[in-house]
Design an enzyme around this catalytic site. Structure first.
Site, PDB file in Angstrom:
ATOM      1  N   LYS A  22       0.837  -1.207   0.000  1.00 24.55           N
ATOM      2  CA  LYS A  22       0.000   0.000   0.000  1.00 24.55           C
ATOM      3  C   LYS A  22       0.872   1.257   0.000  1.00 24.55           C
ATOM      4  CE  LYS A  22      -1.805   1.789   3.921  1.00 24.55           C
ATOM      5  NZ  LYS A  22      -1.613   3.227   4.076  1.00 24.55           N
ATOM      6  N   ASN A  23       1.877   1.277   0.868  1.00 23.10           N
ATOM      7  CA  ASN A  23       2.660   2.505   1.037  1.00 23.10           C
ATOM      8  C   ASN A  23       3.605   2.794  -0.128  1.00 23.10           C
ATOM      9  OD1 ASN A  23       1.349   2.988   3.384  1.00 23.10           O
ATOM     10  ND2 ASN A  23       3.100   2.636   4.744  1.00 23.10           N
ATOM     11  N   CYS A 126      -5.517  13.749  12.923  1.00 24.54           N
ATOM     12  CA  CYS A 126      -5.311  12.338  12.605  1.00 24.54           C
ATOM     13  C   CYS A 126      -5.275  11.575  13.907  1.00 24.54           C
ATOM     14  CB  CYS A 126      -4.011  12.152  11.846  1.00 24.54           C
ATOM     15  SG  CYS A 126      -3.661  10.433  11.522  1.00 24.54           S
ATOM     16  N   ARG A 131       0.452  14.987  13.062  1.00 28.49           N
ATOM     17  CA  ARG A 131       1.263  14.613  11.906  1.00 28.49           C
ATOM     18  C   ARG A 131       1.357  15.825  10.995  1.00 28.49           C
ATOM     19  NH1 ARG A 131      -0.701   8.719   9.929  1.00 28.49           N
ATOM     20  NH2 ARG A 131       1.269   8.682   8.830  1.00 28.49           N
ATOM     21  N   ASP A 316       4.854   0.738  11.978  1.00 26.85           N
ATOM     22  CA  ASP A 316       3.629   0.125  11.450  1.00 26.85           C
ATOM     23  C   ASP A 316       3.460  -1.328  11.892  1.00 26.85           C
ATOM     24  OD1 ASP A 316       2.902   2.464  10.262  1.00 26.85           O
ATOM     25  OD2 ASP A 316       3.396   1.861   8.211  1.00 26.85           O
ATOM     26  N   ARG A 408      -8.780  -0.459   4.488  1.00 23.69           N
ATOM     27  CA  ARG A 408      -7.880   0.564   3.939  1.00 23.69           C
ATOM     28  C   ARG A 408      -6.529  -0.052   3.601  1.00 23.69           C
ATOM     29  NH1 ARG A 408      -6.557   4.929   7.769  1.00 23.69           N
ATOM     30  NH2 ARG A 408      -5.128   5.218   6.055  1.00 23.69           N
TER      31      ARG A 408
END
Ligand code: UD1
Length: 430
Positions: A22-23, A126, A131, A316, A408
């Site tokens: 995803k990133n 967030c 952030r 993460d 997501r």
């Protein structure tokens, strides 16, 4: 809103195909704004964040076409996406869209580099701490962009184009590095980026940009050099495998016991996390097919871990490791140095019986003999999946509410786990 029901206590055995990252996909899709030719991305995961970015790009006039299946393709293979920003019709990214996904702020870089102007909403609050985007803005200023904050929007202007410059990040930022890289590719002259993020997704973006005709060297190290070019062309690029998804399933198997091949995973993308898992008692081996994780019978050893930028232990995977350590034989300590407040999972893990004490940025996890299923609430992407991991090992039934966070970032989560023997199902909203 959908929920996920899990009955814990089943070992995981079999194989799990690892999706595209995803990133990496998000900045790669955004890089399509740099060229009027078509960028083809392969191995794109089917995720809500990807669909949302597609909408955001559509707002700028970008055509996104998702390729059909080829003979031999299974539905599990990533998508091939054709992205064409032939004509950019709008350089504004509105609050309603940017607020839903922080990474969409990064469109500011290609828009100002190619069009000479961009107006992008500040991302807003967030769930995982403040952030800010100050370093992203600083990077653009170092390349000659004039920046103004106007009613919640960052307006960047460079009517005569960006100019190469020196960008020194005071702190490692992945988004800052992506932004600087994209902007510098079309700037006039040379750019040096110091203290750049070394995350593999930065390397993936740089590889793709180079295929598009950019001149980037040093990506993956703290110093990146870019020589600007007048224009970029289309290219074809395969998204690298998701190291966070890999680490998440590796932790799930370590927690439940069993033996699973993480197909297509690349160990060098998450060596620090695999080393920690080996310390807890997992057996890790790598083959051409991927990474195999097994744990049979032995107890879990506690660990001390601090999150760090790559190649350190990733933030993460912090929530997932904490879930795992709730069953360790002893006390573990996990220190979070990247994001403040990234501990929302602690309260929910406690509902399953975990014993966790927070002191500043460090969590002490006292291992307990067993967890018990309970209704829990997902609060952000990585926190939600940590609840799934804990539930897989808990006795009885857990229902994870608000699973849109999982959608997501995790493709077919319940399908992949169920195929390895987990008792997990999605309860559609009544
Ligand atoms: C990316 C990842 C996210 C991961 C994070 C850290 C994507 C889509 N998201 O997020 O999953 O958790 O990297 O590995 O790739 N900071 C500032 N000012 C700025 C920018 C960042 O102070 O202008 C701070 C942040 O608050 C944070 C740290 O720098 O404390 C690192 O953030 P950053 O690496 O930028 O995270 P993202 O790129 O948003």
């Amino acid at each position: 809103m959908d929920r996920i029901r899990i009955v814990g206590g089943h070992r995981l055995n079999g194989s799990i195909p690892i999706s595209g990252a995803k990133n990496a996909t998000l900045p790669l899709m955004i890089a399509s704004l740099l060229t009027d030719e078509t960028l083809v991305l392969e191995n794109v995961p089917r995720l809500a964040d990807v669909a949302l970015l597609q909408r955001i790009l559509g707002n700028h006039g970008v055509d996104v076409m998702i390729g059909g299946k080829r003979p031999g393709d299974t539905e599990y293979e990533g998508q091939t996406v054709h992205i064409s920003a032939k004509r950019i019709v709008d350089t504004m990214a509105p609050y309603e869209l940017v607020a839903k996904m922080r990474a969409s702020f990064w469109v500011i870089a290609p828009l100002v580099a190619r069009m000479g102007e961009a107006r992008v909403s500040l991302p807003g609050g967030c769930a995982i701490g403040t952030r800010p985007v100050d370093l992203l803005v600083m990077a653009l200023q170092q390349l000659g962009a004039e920046i103004e904050i106007d009613r919640g929007y960052v307006v960047a202007r460079a009517p005569k184009g960006l100019k190469g410059g020196k960008i020194v990040f005071p702190k490692v930022t992945v988004g800052g590095t992506h932004t600087a890289l994209m902007a510098a590719t079309l700037a006039d002259g040379d750019t040096v980026i110091e203290n750049a993020a070394c995350e593999p997704e930065v390397g993936d973006l740089a590889d793709c940009l180079n295929k598009m005709g950019a001149k980037i060297t040093g990506a993956g190290t703290p110093t990146i050099n870019v020589t600007g070019v007048r224009r970029l062309s289309g290219a074809r690029h395969r998204v690298l495998p998701d190291r966070i998804e890999t680490g998440t399933y590796a932790m799930a198997v370590t927690m439940t016991g069993g033996d699973v091949l993480l197909e297509g995973a690349r160990p060098e993308l998450l060596q620090a996390a695999l080393d920690v898992l080996a310390e807890t008692g997992a057996e890790i081996s790598s083959t051409n097919a991927g990474v195999r994780v097994a744990r049979n019978g032995s107890g879990l050893a506690p660990v001390e871990v601090t999150t760090q930028p790559f190649p350190g232990f990733p933030t993460d995977l912090q929530a997932q490791l904490m879930a795992l350590m709730t069953l360790a034989a002893g006390t573990s300590r996990i220190t979070e140095t990247i994001f403040e407040n990234r501990f929302m999972h602690v309260q929910e893990l406690a509902r399953l019986g975990a014993q966790i004490r927070l002191e500043g940025e460090t969590a002490s996890i006292e291992g307990v003999p067993r967890l018990n299923g309970a209704p829990v609430m997902a609060t952000d992407l990585r926190a939600s999946v940590s609840l799934v991991i804990a539930a897989l090992a808990a006795e009885g039934e857990t229902v994870v509410n608000r699973v849109y966070h999982l959608d997501r970032g995790f493709e077919r989560l319940e399908g992949k786990l169920a195929a390895c023997g987990a008792e997990i199902e999605r309860l559609a909203h009544a």
